[in-house]
Design an enzyme around this catalytic site. Sequence first.
Site, short mmCIF file in Angstrom:
data_model
loop_
_atom_site.label_atom_id
_atom_site.label_comp_id
_atom_site.label_asym_id
_atom_site.label_seq_id
_atom_site.Cartn_x
_atom_site.Cartn_y
_atom_site.Cartn_z
N SER A 119 0.82 -1.21 0.00
CA SER A 119 0.00 0.00 0.00
C SER A 119 0.85 1.25 0.00
CB SER A 119 -0.88 0.04 1.25
OG SER A 119 -1.77 -1.04 1.25
N HIS A 140 -2.23 -3.55 -6.75
CA HIS A 140 -2.78 -3.12 -5.47
C HIS A 140 -4.28 -3.41 -5.40
CE1 HIS A 140 -3.73 0.16 -2.37
NE2 HIS A 140 -3.13 -0.82 -1.75
N GLU A 152 -5.27 -1.34 -8.64
CA GLU A 152 -4.35 -0.36 -9.22
C GLU A 152 -3.13 -1.13 -9.73
OE1 GLU A 152 -4.86 3.76 -6.83
OE2 GLU A 152 -4.13 2.12 -5.60
N ASN A 190 -4.78 5.73 -2.19
CA ASN A 190 -4.26 6.05 -0.86
C ASN A 190 -3.65 7.44 -0.78
OD1 ASN A 190 -5.13 3.85 0.51
ND2 ASN A 190 -3.30 2.63 0.13
N1 NAD Z 1 -5.24 -4.38 4.96
C1 NAD Z 1 -5.62 -3.71 3.88
O1 NAD Z 1 -6.72 -3.14 3.82
C2 NAD Z 1 -4.71 -3.64 2.68
C3 NAD Z 1 -5.21 -3.14 1.47
C4 NAD Z 1 -4.38 -3.13 0.33
C5 NAD Z 1 -3.07 -3.60 0.44
N2 NAD Z 1 -2.61 -4.07 1.64
C6 NAD Z 1 -1.23 -4.57 1.68
O2 NAD Z 1 -1.28 -6.00 1.63
C7 NAD Z 1 -0.16 -6.55 2.35
C8 NAD Z 1 -0.67 -7.53 3.38
O3 NAD Z 1 -1.52 -6.87 4.28
P1 NAD Z 1 -2.59 -7.66 5.16
O4 NAD Z 1 -3.52 -6.64 5.68
O5 NAD Z 1 -3.11 -8.85 4.41
O6 NAD Z 1 -1.64 -8.17 6.35
P2 NAD Z 1 -1.86 -9.46 7.29
O7 NAD Z 1 -0.99 -9.22 8.48
O8 NAD Z 1 -3.30 -9.75 7.49
O9 NAD Z 1 -1.25 -10.67 6.43
C9 NAD Z 1 0.11 -10.82 6.14
C10 NAD Z 1 0.39 -12.31 6.13
O10 NAD Z 1 1.69 -12.53 5.54
C11 NAD Z 1 2.25 -13.62 6.21
N3 NAD Z 1 3.70 -13.61 5.99
C12 NAD Z 1 4.63 -12.81 6.55
N4 NAD Z 1 5.86 -13.12 6.07
C13 NAD Z 1 5.69 -14.13 5.19
C14 NAD Z 1 6.56 -14.89 4.38
N5 NAD Z 1 7.88 -14.67 4.39
N6 NAD Z 1 6.04 -15.87 3.61
C15 NAD Z 1 4.72 -16.10 3.59
N7 NAD Z 1 3.83 -15.41 4.35
C16 NAD Z 1 4.31 -14.44 5.13
C17 NAD Z 1 1.86 -13.43 7.67
O11 NAD Z 1 1.98 -14.65 8.40
C18 NAD Z 1 0.43 -12.93 7.53
O12 NAD Z 1 -0.50 -13.98 7.58
C19 NAD Z 1 0.59 -5.34 2.92
O13 NAD Z 1 1.64 -5.01 2.05
C20 NAD Z 1 -0.46 -4.24 2.92
O14 NAD Z 1 0.11 -2.95 2.82
C21 NAD Z 1 -3.39 -4.11 2.75
#
Ligand code: NAD
Length: 298
Positions: A119, A140, A152, A190
């Site tokens: 993000s 994204h 995106e 964002n």
């Molecule tokens: N939360 C949102 O609304 C949102 C929206 C768009 C983008 N994002 C982006 O998406 C990404 C993930 O966010 P999220 O909210 O799903 O986080 P989250 O914490 O729910 O999930 C992340 C997952 O990645 C896993 N992980 C960490 N290291 C790892 C590895 N080396 N190999 C495999 N799995 C691994 C963790 O165990 C966890 O389950 C981030 O970059 C965030 O910026 C989030």
Amino acid sequence: MAITKVGVLGCGLMGSGIAQVCAQAGHQTVVLEVDQKLLDKGLASIDKFLRGGVERGKLTAAERERTLGNLKGTTRLEDLADRDLIIEAVVENRDAKIEIFRKLDTICPPQTIFASNTSSLCITELAAATRRPARFLGLHFFNPVPLMKLVEVARTILTEETAFEDALAFVGTLQKTAIRTSDKTGFIVNRLLVPYILDAVRALEEGVGSIRDIDEAMKLGCGYPMGPLTLLDLVGLDTTYHIANVFFDEFRERRFACPALLRRMVLAGFHGRKSGKGFYDYGGATPVPNDFLVGGAR
Ligand SMILES: NC(=O)c1ccc[n+]([C@@H]2O[C@H](COP(=O)([O-])OP(=O)(O)OC[C@H]3O[C@@H](n4cnc5c(N)ncnc54)[C@H](O)[C@@H]3O)[C@@H](O)[C@H]2O)c1
């Protein structure tokens, strides 16, 4: 290049949704987690979503079966060796993302496209850490992934045209709308949304209105589907905190700075809906505003 084999890194909030929509669209999808427990949790959330969809008549039992048939979970990086496209959705941490991309760079063939769902982080920096910066871009997605129509697609100055076009076409196969953007912090959504939700926290801190009133104001006054503080609870306060810090580093403007209250809530474990408490408490049947967070405006 037609993309049919997809790898998803991380099966958390976003990764599980991304893996689900890829499998639902008929792509052979492998999703990676750090351990079996987290993988089972992520796969269970996909199964729950699909079951709910069948119960509500949004999809058939056969479609659910087909989706699950296209989906495989793993904890072994090697299982992603034959993928056309890798979509990374691990924690929003630069070093963690670079580490996993570097490892995969030695496992996947040079034509595999690498995409990050970040993000806020710099796609160019992630791309430059691999030997395939021309086949690296941002994809994204939005939360909740199965319901949100937008993706995106962000290119860097190094991304080659064919990889960008292949990624745009791939998003189309997911029945989602792709918009073209470039590697500028926050992309389009964002860049506009983050200052807005941070300002909502500042408005709360300054006593402009209560939690409930700030949310109601933006719903009823602007026609938004939910208020900014409810949205913040949904996105996750910890995630938003990290995003704000990255934005502030890039732009050095107050509107991107993390409000004091948000930082303290994160430190206190108020991470939003996923932790059961944020601006609202989610312990009961309906969310109750945590009015004790601020002194005034109750
Ligand atoms: N939360 C949102 O609304 C949102 C929206 C768009 C983008 N994002 C982006 O998406 C990404 C993930 O966010 P999220 O909210 O799903 O986080 P989250 O914490 O729910 O999930 C992340 C997952 O990645 C896993 N992980 C960490 N290291 C790892 C590895 N080396 N190999 C495999 N799995 C691994 C963790 O165990 C966890 O389950 C981030 O970059 C965030 O910026 C989030």
